[in-house]
Scaffold this motif. Sequence first.
Motif, short mmCIF file in Angstrom:
data_model
loop_
_atom_site.label_atom_id
_atom_site.label_comp_id
_atom_site.label_asym_id
_atom_site.label_seq_id
_atom_site.Cartn_x
_atom_site.Cartn_y
_atom_site.Cartn_z
N GLY A 118 -50.40 -45.19 -15.69
CA GLY A 118 -49.80 -44.59 -17.17
C GLY A 118 -50.38 -43.28 -17.37
N PRO A 119 -51.60 -42.66 -16.97
CA PRO A 119 -51.98 -41.32 -17.13
C PRO A 119 -50.58 -40.29 -16.57
N ALA A 120 -49.82 -40.90 -15.55
CA ALA A 120 -49.28 -39.95 -14.85
C ALA A 120 -47.69 -39.45 -15.67
N SER A 135 -44.58 -35.23 -20.98
CA SER A 135 -44.51 -35.16 -22.41
C SER A 135 -45.63 -34.70 -23.32
N ALA A 136 -46.97 -34.85 -22.61
CA ALA A 136 -48.36 -34.48 -23.30
C ALA A 136 -48.16 -33.03 -22.77
N ALA A 137 -48.06 -32.56 -21.87
CA ALA A 137 -48.22 -30.96 -21.30
C ALA A 137 -47.25 -30.36 -21.93
N ALA A 138 -45.84 -30.91 -22.54
CA ALA A 138 -45.02 -29.93 -23.07
C ALA A 138 -45.44 -29.53 -24.50
N LEU A 153 -52.09 -32.26 -8.92
CA LEU A 153 -52.33 -33.45 -10.00
C LEU A 153 -51.18 -34.22 -9.97
N ALA A 154 -49.74 -33.72 -9.75
CA ALA A 154 -48.70 -34.60 -9.67
C ALA A 154 -48.65 -35.42 -8.33
N ALA A 155 -48.92 -34.68 -7.26
CA ALA A 155 -49.14 -35.45 -5.97
C ALA A 155 -50.09 -36.62 -6.07
N GLY A 156 -51.31 -36.38 -6.65
CA GLY A 156 -52.30 -37.21 -6.94
C GLY A 156 -51.80 -38.30 -7.64
N SER A 157 -51.02 -38.04 -8.84
CA SER A 157 -50.42 -39.09 -9.68
C SER A 157 -49.48 -40.02 -8.94
N GLY A 158 -48.61 -39.50 -8.13
CA GLY A 158 -47.41 -40.17 -7.34
C GLY A 158 -48.18 -40.92 -6.47
N THR A 218 -56.82 -28.79 -21.33
CA THR A 218 -57.01 -30.41 -21.46
C THR A 218 -55.66 -30.88 -21.34
N ALA A 219 -54.62 -30.65 -22.08
CA ALA A 219 -53.29 -31.35 -22.03
C ALA A 219 -52.89 -31.11 -20.83
N LEU A 220 -52.99 -30.22 -19.89
CA LEU A 220 -52.27 -30.17 -18.74
C LEU A 220 -52.95 -31.09 -17.81
N VAL A 221 -54.13 -31.63 -17.87
CA VAL A 221 -54.91 -32.51 -16.89
C VAL A 221 -55.10 -33.73 -17.36
N LEU A 222 -54.37 -34.01 -18.27
CA LEU A 222 -54.52 -35.58 -18.75
C LEU A 222 -54.10 -36.77 -17.52
#
Length: 460
Positions: free
Chosen positions: A24-26, A31-34, A112-117, A167-171
């Motif tokens: 989910g956090p991915a 949406s949250a970072a926007a 972060l995105a690669a880790g979320s992937g 904080t919003a960028l690293v959710l």
Amino acid sequence: MTTTVVSTEASAGSVGWRLGALYGPAIYGVSAAAVALPVAADRLHTAPATAVWILTIHALGLGIGAAVAGRATDIWGPRRTLNVGAALLAVGTTLCAMASLLAVAVAGRALLAAGSGAMTATALTLAAGRRPTQRPAVLAHLGAAMALFSATAPLAGALAVTTSWRTALVLPALSLTALPLCWPLAQPRQRLSARVDWIGAGLLAGTAAGLLLTIQSTTLHFPPPAVVGLVAGTCALAVVVDRHRRRNPNGFVPAVISQRRFLLAGLAGAGVYGGLFACVYAVPQMFTRLGYSAAGIGLLLVPSAIVAAVAARLAGRVAGDGARRRVLVGVTALFSVSLLFAAWDRRPVALISATTAGFAAFAIVQTTLTAAITARVDPRQRGGALGLLNLMFFTGGAVGASACSALWQPWGLPAALAAVTVLPAVAVAGAHAALPKAQRTSCASTKQQGRHHSSFHSIP
């Protein structure tokens, strides 16, 4: 007196929610970072149009990470893939926390995105690897969790910005909190004897990057010569990837990518993701014009999350490919119609209805198509297949958001949203063709299993 210890298997609900917390956090990455993008652009001393790379790099890294990590799960096993994903999330979070330049923030977001992937691919692979009797319920709970994360993303972003834009960028790093819960589910298993196909991984990553950058080229304001070169390079890489796949059937690009049903499933998911990403992009803007704050918009979408989660749970109880096909087609068609109505009506009730239908379709398409593909793919290529399927889904999401953004200025936001309704409409046709009308006969399944050149087969 003798004490007997009986090992108990985790319930489907427990497994589904734990894997949902890992996946989910991915979703918060866009949406949250926007919500934090205007503040981030100001703090990083850059223009808002340039700061959009903070969002673009997430879609790029997430798609590539999911595709590569999916196949890595097949070869290395889930635990090693989770370790790599956790390391990427930790390093990316550190970079974002220290960033005072846009380039550093973008680099952190890429990691972060690669880790979320890696987390999303592993979560789907673990869910698909459950025993067949438990798998539908696990996927249903996973879909419900995904719907909750999707609908609460704007609210999470608004709350995070009150603390700091960083904080919003690293959710997406919240996936790390679910790692201890999911570690017992990632049981060590025998690894494949195949060597790591680094060439295939690089080619796949390059092709995915070219495709996603081409889609985002309008938003990123690339000059026409750069777009032409990007398209030509991506097409050339795609040809090389196909040739590499034929020569290395056990590499990072599994043979399943050439199967008609897999491609149709990818088309269906991409259409739904495209509609949802456009909806999540446009609806908060339309609410803002009606005078709502970011926190107020997030609160308005919470009921949508609850309805979507319930819908995903109910859809998970549907038995039989034919029934699942009807549910998926019906919900996707409802999403397309409600999106068109919201673009025309523009009142809060219509906007909330469209997002509710979108979140429900998002959860159901992910779980239904994952189950359908899982049942017909070689377990040794399951992770790679699901990673590629996720890449196709997120590519569709990038198409939807980019198209809505590009059409906003010349047409207006409502007209742009109305135009994007064609994506879930196409998904209806894809879903209708991707899922079989009836179960195959045992004779057909036996015959299919005997075809060694195909990666699809029936799993009892």
